[in-house]
Design a protein around this motif. Sequence first.
Motif, PDB file in Angstrom:
ATOM      1  N   ARG A 139       0.681   1.239  -6.625  1.00 36.24           N
ATOM      2  CA  ARG A 139       0.792  -0.144  -7.120  1.00 36.24           C
ATOM      3  C   ARG A 139      -0.383  -0.473  -8.034  1.00 36.24           C
ATOM      4  O   ARG A 139      -0.203  -1.159  -9.049  1.00 36.24           O
ATOM      5  CB  ARG A 139       0.847  -1.116  -5.938  1.00 36.24           C
ATOM      6  CG  ARG A 139       2.159  -1.054  -5.149  1.00 36.24           C
ATOM      7  CD  ARG A 139       2.288  -2.231  -4.201  1.00 36.24           C
ATOM      8  NE  ARG A 139       1.278  -2.188  -3.136  1.00 36.24           N
ATOM      9  CZ  ARG A 139       1.445  -1.579  -1.978  1.00 36.24           C
ATOM     10  NH1 ARG A 139       2.575  -0.930  -1.722  1.00 36.24           N
ATOM     11  NH2 ARG A 139       0.489  -1.582  -1.056  1.00 36.24           N
ATOM     12  N   ARG A 140      -1.577  -0.004  -7.677  1.00 40.39           N
ATOM     13  CA  ARG A 140      -2.747  -0.287  -8.509  1.00 40.39           C
ATOM     14  C   ARG A 140      -2.604   0.356  -9.897  1.00 40.39           C
ATOM     15  O   ARG A 140      -2.951  -0.257 -10.915  1.00 40.39           O
ATOM     16  CB  ARG A 140      -4.007   0.232  -7.822  1.00 40.39           C
ATOM     17  CG  ARG A 140      -4.420  -0.551  -6.573  1.00 40.39           C
ATOM     18  CD  ARG A 140      -4.962  -1.927  -6.947  1.00 40.39           C
ATOM     19  NE  ARG A 140      -6.148  -1.825  -7.769  1.00 40.39           N
ATOM     20  CZ  ARG A 140      -7.397  -1.725  -7.279  1.00 40.39           C
ATOM     21  NH1 ARG A 140      -7.599  -1.714  -5.959  1.00 40.39           N
ATOM     22  NH2 ARG A 140      -8.427  -1.659  -8.089  1.00 40.39           N
TER      23      ARG A 140
ATOM     24  N   MET B 239      -7.747   4.391   0.144  1.00 39.64           N
ATOM     25  CA  MET B 239      -6.510   3.624   0.020  1.00 39.64           C
ATOM     26  C   MET B 239      -5.342   4.545   0.326  1.00 39.64           C
ATOM     27  O   MET B 239      -5.435   5.762   0.134  1.00 39.64           O
ATOM     28  CB  MET B 239      -6.329   3.065  -1.399  1.00 39.64           C
ATOM     29  CG  MET B 239      -7.401   2.105  -1.866  1.00 39.64           C
ATOM     30  SD  MET B 239      -7.053   1.550  -3.558  1.00 39.64           S
ATOM     31  CE  MET B 239      -8.538   0.587  -3.886  1.00 39.64           C
ATOM     32  N   ASP B 240      -4.234   3.984   0.798  1.00 39.81           N
ATOM     33  CA  ASP B 240      -3.063   4.811   1.025  1.00 39.81           C
ATOM     34  C   ASP B 240      -2.350   5.044  -0.308  1.00 39.81           C
ATOM     35  O   ASP B 240      -2.526   4.286  -1.271  1.00 39.81           O
ATOM     36  CB  ASP B 240      -2.123   4.159   2.036  1.00 39.81           C
ATOM     37  CG  ASP B 240      -1.627   2.813   1.561  1.00 39.81           C
ATOM     38  OD1 ASP B 240      -0.705   2.771   0.744  1.00 39.81           O
ATOM     39  OD2 ASP B 240      -2.199   1.783   2.005  1.00 39.81           O
TER      40      ASP B 240
ATOM     41  N   ALA C 127      -6.077   9.599  -2.428  1.00 40.52           N
ATOM     42  CA  ALA C 127      -6.193   8.588  -1.372  1.00 40.52           C
ATOM     43  C   ALA C 127      -7.500   8.687  -0.578  1.00 40.52           C
ATOM     44  O   ALA C 127      -8.177   7.671  -0.371  1.00 40.52           O
ATOM     45  CB  ALA C 127      -4.982   8.673  -0.442  1.00 40.52           C
TER      46      ALA C 127
ATOM     47  N   ALA D 222       0.657   4.559  -1.391  1.00 41.48           N
ATOM     48  CA  ALA D 222       1.496   3.468  -1.894  1.00 41.48           C
ATOM     49  C   ALA D 222       0.648   2.403  -2.591  1.00 41.48           C
ATOM     50  O   ALA D 222       1.009   1.895  -3.661  1.00 41.48           O
ATOM     51  CB  ALA D 222       2.283   2.857  -0.749  1.00 41.48           C
ATOM     52  N   THR D 223      -0.497   2.068  -1.986  1.00 37.40           N
ATOM     53  CA  THR D 223      -1.389   1.085  -2.608  1.00 37.40           C
ATOM     54  C   THR D 223      -1.927   1.611  -3.930  1.00 37.40           C
ATOM     55  O   THR D 223      -2.005   0.866  -4.924  1.00 37.40           O
ATOM     56  CB  THR D 223      -2.557   0.761  -1.665  1.00 37.40           C
ATOM     57  OG1 THR D 223      -2.036   0.236  -0.441  1.00 37.40           O
ATOM     58  CG2 THR D 223      -3.498  -0.246  -2.293  1.00 37.40           C
ATOM     59  N   LEU D 224      -2.288   2.884  -3.961  1.00 32.94           N
ATOM     60  CA  LEU D 224      -2.760   3.478  -5.205  1.00 32.94           C
ATOM     61  C   LEU D 224      -1.693   3.411  -6.291  1.00 32.94           C
ATOM     62  O   LEU D 224      -1.987   3.108  -7.456  1.00 32.94           O
ATOM     63  CB  LEU D 224      -3.154   4.942  -4.974  1.00 32.94           C
ATOM     64  CG  LEU D 224      -4.552   5.219  -4.426  1.00 32.94           C
ATOM     65  CD1 LEU D 224      -4.742   6.720  -4.227  1.00 32.94           C
ATOM     66  CD2 LEU D 224      -5.618   4.682  -5.355  1.00 32.94           C
TER      67      LEU D 224
ATOM     68  N   ARG E 284      -0.007  -1.568 -11.892  1.00 31.39           N
ATOM     69  CA  ARG E 284      -0.563  -2.841 -12.363  1.00 31.39           C
ATOM     70  C   ARG E 284      -1.496  -2.624 -13.543  1.00 31.39           C
ATOM     71  O   ARG E 284      -1.495  -3.392 -14.510  1.00 31.39           O
ATOM     72  CB  ARG E 284      -1.298  -3.532 -11.220  1.00 31.39           C
ATOM     73  CG  ARG E 284      -1.756  -4.962 -11.546  1.00 31.39           C
ATOM     74  CD  ARG E 284      -2.362  -5.609 -10.325  1.00 31.39           C
ATOM     75  NE  ARG E 284      -3.645  -4.985  -9.974  1.00 31.39           N
ATOM     76  CZ  ARG E 284      -4.284  -5.222  -8.815  1.00 31.39           C
ATOM     77  NH1 ARG E 284      -3.720  -6.003  -7.893  1.00 31.39           N
ATOM     78  NH2 ARG E 284      -5.430  -4.636  -8.571  1.00 31.39           N
TER      79      ARG E 284
END
Length: 300
Positions: free
Chosen positions: A35-36, A28-29, A23, A31-33, A39
């Motif tokens: 999701r990335r 980025m936090d 992070a 959780a965002t990582l 994806r």
Amino acid sequence: MDNWDDMRVFLAVARMESLSAAAPLTKMDPATLGRRIARLECSLGAALFVKSPQGYALTDLGERLRDRAADAETQFALAVEESRGGAAALTGQIRIGAPDGVANFLLPQVCAALQRDNPDLEMQVLALPRVVNLSRREADMAITVSPPAAGQLIVQKITDYQLHLAMRADAPPAKTLDDLRGRPVVGYIPDMIFDKELDYLGALGAGGVQLASNSVAVQLQMIRAAGVGIVHDFALPFAPELRRVLTDQLALTRTFYLVRHRSARQSDRLTQVAAAISAGLVAEVARLERIARLTDAPVV
């Protein structure tokens, strides 16, 4: 991989092996990582990581993709370097991984001199009680005591160095190795010796150590307090209370190697820094070992 940002996110997680550790690198936090990464895996139709409470471990596909992405990252960095003048300027950040003996007693002087001559160069020394992983780009180059046998690496010998028994100058004198019996032996924690070249107990003929650490710097302090142990000659000038002893009965020679990733061959900047670090280490080992010899304990 669709874009450079995806590559940056993927490499950060691959190298740090966890979302929380990656992070700060990506700003980025976690959780965002997460999701990335999900994806990205969805777009590829395959898993890049095996997720567990211990972290994110690369799959076989993930390892292949990491190597390709790291090469692409290097090519981009080289293009930026070339646009700024390439070999003409030693600038930017250089990180050197090394065992803590080198990191404590040699690299500070060598790096300071190099940075003094190149004010825009930022030198970082990563001291680890293990082998630095260049494939994960933990560092730009590494100092090792054994030449790595695997990996896409450039390996060159820097210099040999000497190790001898040492103890306090005011300790009872010893004429033979048998005279050391009953004195606490200082050395590595046996199950934390990460390179066979660091296992000195066989040479000493000791069955174990009474004072142990995985750090050379801590071992030196233990010998200064009370004890006897095998010490790098180049470390002794930093501990004036200690003297080499029984040099005719026990002497070890080891070797330092400079290791770089194969892609570093394309960088004039890294090549110049590697040459300067190697030359500096050769000179510093010779200088400090000369001092250690001059202060040997007298033969009694």
